[in-house]
Write a protein that holds these residues in place. Structure first.
Motif, mmCIF file in Angstrom:
data_model
loop_
_atom_site.group_PDB
_atom_site.id
_atom_site.type_symbol
_atom_site.label_atom_id
_atom_site.label_comp_id
_atom_site.label_asym_id
_atom_site.label_seq_id
_atom_site.Cartn_x
_atom_site.Cartn_y
_atom_site.Cartn_z
ATOM 1 N N GLY A 196 -7.147 16.918 1.752
ATOM 2 C CA GLY A 196 -7.499 16.087 0.620
ATOM 3 C C GLY A 196 -8.182 14.789 1.004
ATOM 4 O O GLY A 196 -8.941 14.732 1.969
ATOM 5 N N PRO A 197 -7.906 13.708 0.250
ATOM 6 C CA PRO A 197 -8.562 12.421 0.515
ATOM 7 C C PRO A 197 -8.329 11.906 1.937
ATOM 8 O O PRO A 197 -9.219 11.289 2.527
ATOM 9 N N GLY A 202 -2.172 2.069 -2.237
ATOM 10 C CA GLY A 202 -1.274 3.215 -2.352
ATOM 11 C C GLY A 202 -1.225 4.181 -1.184
ATOM 12 O O GLY A 202 -0.490 5.177 -1.246
ATOM 13 N N LEU A 203 -2.004 3.951 -0.116
ATOM 14 C CA LEU A 203 -1.927 4.847 1.032
ATOM 15 C C LEU A 203 -0.601 4.637 1.760
ATOM 16 O O LEU A 203 -0.287 3.509 2.160
ATOM 17 N N ARG A 225 -4.612 10.576 13.139
ATOM 18 C CA ARG A 225 -4.441 11.783 13.961
ATOM 19 C C ARG A 225 -5.575 12.778 13.697
ATOM 20 O O ARG A 225 -6.108 13.383 14.634
ATOM 21 N N LEU A 226 -5.943 12.961 12.440
ATOM 22 C CA LEU A 226 -7.023 13.896 12.119
ATOM 23 C C LEU A 226 -8.350 13.418 12.686
ATOM 24 O O LEU A 226 -9.162 14.221 13.164
ATOM 25 N N ALA A 247 -10.673 10.659 7.274
ATOM 26 C CA ALA A 247 -10.739 10.906 8.714
ATOM 27 C C ALA A 247 -12.136 11.358 9.126
ATOM 28 O O ALA A 247 -12.683 10.914 10.150
ATOM 29 N N GLU A 248 -12.741 12.220 8.307
ATOM 30 C CA GLU A 248 -14.097 12.702 8.610
ATOM 31 C C GLU A 248 -15.097 11.551 8.592
ATOM 32 O O GLU A 248 -15.926 11.414 9.505
ATOM 33 N N ARG A 249 -15.006 10.702 7.576
ATOM 34 C CA ARG A 249 -15.965 9.604 7.465
ATOM 35 C C ARG A 249 -15.746 8.560 8.552
ATOM 36 O O ARG A 249 -16.705 7.913 9.000
#
Length: 443
Positions: free
Chosen positions: A58-59, A354-355, A365-366, A64-66
């Motif tokens: 999800g988000p 809210g994270l 980690r991702l 992590a990708e960005r």
């Protein structure tokens, strides 16, 4: 491109010596090229990994990708250290697996004897041992034949005057069944069975020296009878088991060296009668009890010995490469630690909206895993190219089977993901402990 072109050039060379230059230059240039190109590949590869692995989170996975895409130069440089180690591991795994597969295939196709007997100390087979084995053959019905394989040195002069030093393999006519060799021209049986014999050599040697069936070669055995004029009776295929060794009959060698000067056998081939291999083995082991230095192997055990020898060599290399993997892990740790420091205010804002701590640690980690997998993809791809080019040169020496060790490749990818997880432990823990208000107030 130049490096990959040189690696591809190994497919058109005609000798391993010429191809070695292509391979060495290709490895160096392709490695340097991929290190330089890694930042440009980050966008494509990381996005693909994101679709395959990160979107399910999800988000958090998208973040992590960005983050991995945010600084391509840093991501590429971090992955490069891991890429180098995994490229070497993958390339050597392909070479080792191909060597084992080629040797196994060669044994299945060529070795007709049931047992091979040789000293464990790489010395010669002593006369007492030969006598004991011959006694087993004479006294029982289980052993059909015993072939003594001897290797001697000689100097050969070709018809055009070229002088070369070569090793000659000498054996009895039963060698035709014990070690089956395909011929390109002529008849190998003439070497062993016809009076006066002759010699055989492989197709590469024949092409290099310009020899063909019917040509006469003067061979100096360094014996009392002087040089012998031997006729080329057969041209054989290149063999990984007997590469570069010329073949003569034992009678020919004995005639020109004399019994006293003839070297002792380096190997005995023993063939059992049909369906009595186990009985022959029991009799041979009993006869060889006084000689613990002798090793009796069947074809399966010979394959296992080759597999173990190559495996031991590869394990030593893998141990050295493990140090490179440790350095790569430290590189990923440093990159993530620096990223956490640089993104302190950003992390505080994410936590404020809210994270959770758990999601924050998962995001880091991702990011670490995707960087490690990026390096693994580049490293494995480069290593497979190196391995395939190396195998092309091995094929010119008779090792024709290319085998990709997929279990090793799978372990490499799983190990890369684990490296990413381990490298992220400390940075993720540090990020999770940040005070939200302090982090937001950081400039």
């Amino acid at each position: 491109v130049a490096g990959l072109g040189l690696l591809a050039g190994t497919a058109v060379v005609e000798s391993a010596a010429d191809g070695a230059l292509f391979l060495a230059a290709g490895i160096v240039l392709s490695l340097l090229g991929l290190i330089l190109a890694a930042p440009a590949l980050v966008g494509l590869v990381v996005r693909v990994l994101g679709v395959l692995l990160l979107r399910v989170f999800g988000p958090v996975g998208r973040l992590a990708e960005r983050n991995a895409l945010r600084n391509p130069r840093r991501t590429g440089a971090t992955a490069a250290a891991l890429m180098i180690g995994l490229a070497l591991v993958s390339g050597l795994s392909v070479v080792g697996s191909s060597m084992v597969a080629s040797a196994t295939d060669e044994i299945d196709a060529s070795v007709g004897a049931d047992f091979m007997l040789s000293p464990s100390n790489f010395g010669p087979v002593l006369p007492d041992v030969s006598a004991a084995v011959e006694e087993v053959r004479a006294d029982g019905d289980a052993v059909a034949s015993v072939t003594e394989y001897r290797v001697l040195s000689a100097t050969a002069t070709t018809p055009d005057g070229t002088v070369v030093d070569r090793q000659l393999a000498a054996a009895q006519p039963s060698m035709l069944e014990d070690l089956r060799v395909s011929t390109v021209a002529g008849d190998l049986a003439q070497v062993y069975e016809e009076p006066g014999g002759g010699l055989a050599l492989d197709e590469d040697e024949a092409a290099t020296l310009g020899l063909g069936v019917g040509d006469e070669v003067r061979v100096d055995f360094a014996g009392d009878s002087g040089p012998a004029a031997l006729t080329v009776r057969a041209i054989t295929e290149k063999s990984a088991l007997e590469g570069g060794v010329w073949t003569v009959s034992l009678d020919t060698a004995r005639a020109h060296l004399g019994p006293e000067a003839l070297p002792l056998p380096s190997l005995l081939f023993v063939t059992a009668r049909e369906g009595r291999a186990e009985e022959a083995r029991v009799a041979l082991e009993a006869a060889l009890e006084p000689y613990p230095q002798m090793e009796l192997r069947d074809q399966y055990e010979l394959k296992e010995q080759i597999r173990e020898q190559i495996g031991q060599l590869l394990n030593m290399v893998y141990g050295l490469l493990a140090l490179a993997i440790v350095v790569a892990v430290l590189g990923v740790v440093n990159t993530l630690a620096l990223a956490v420091v640089e993104r302190t205010r950003e992390i505080g804002l994410l936590r404020a909206i809210g994270l959770s701590r758990r999601q924050l640690r998962r995001m880091i980690r991702l990011e670490s895993v995707v960087i490690a997998l990026f390096g693994a993809l580049l490293g494995v791809g480069l290593g497979l190219a190196w391995g395939a080019a190396s195998h092309r040169l091995m094929a010119l020496e008779g090792m024709r089977v290319l085998e990709i060790p997929w279990p090793v490749i799978t372990v490499v990818f799983a190990g890369a993901a684990l490296v990413g997880l381990v490298a992220a432990v400390a940075p993720a823990f540090r990020a999770g402990r940040m005070n939200i208000l302090t982090a937001i107030g950081t400039e």
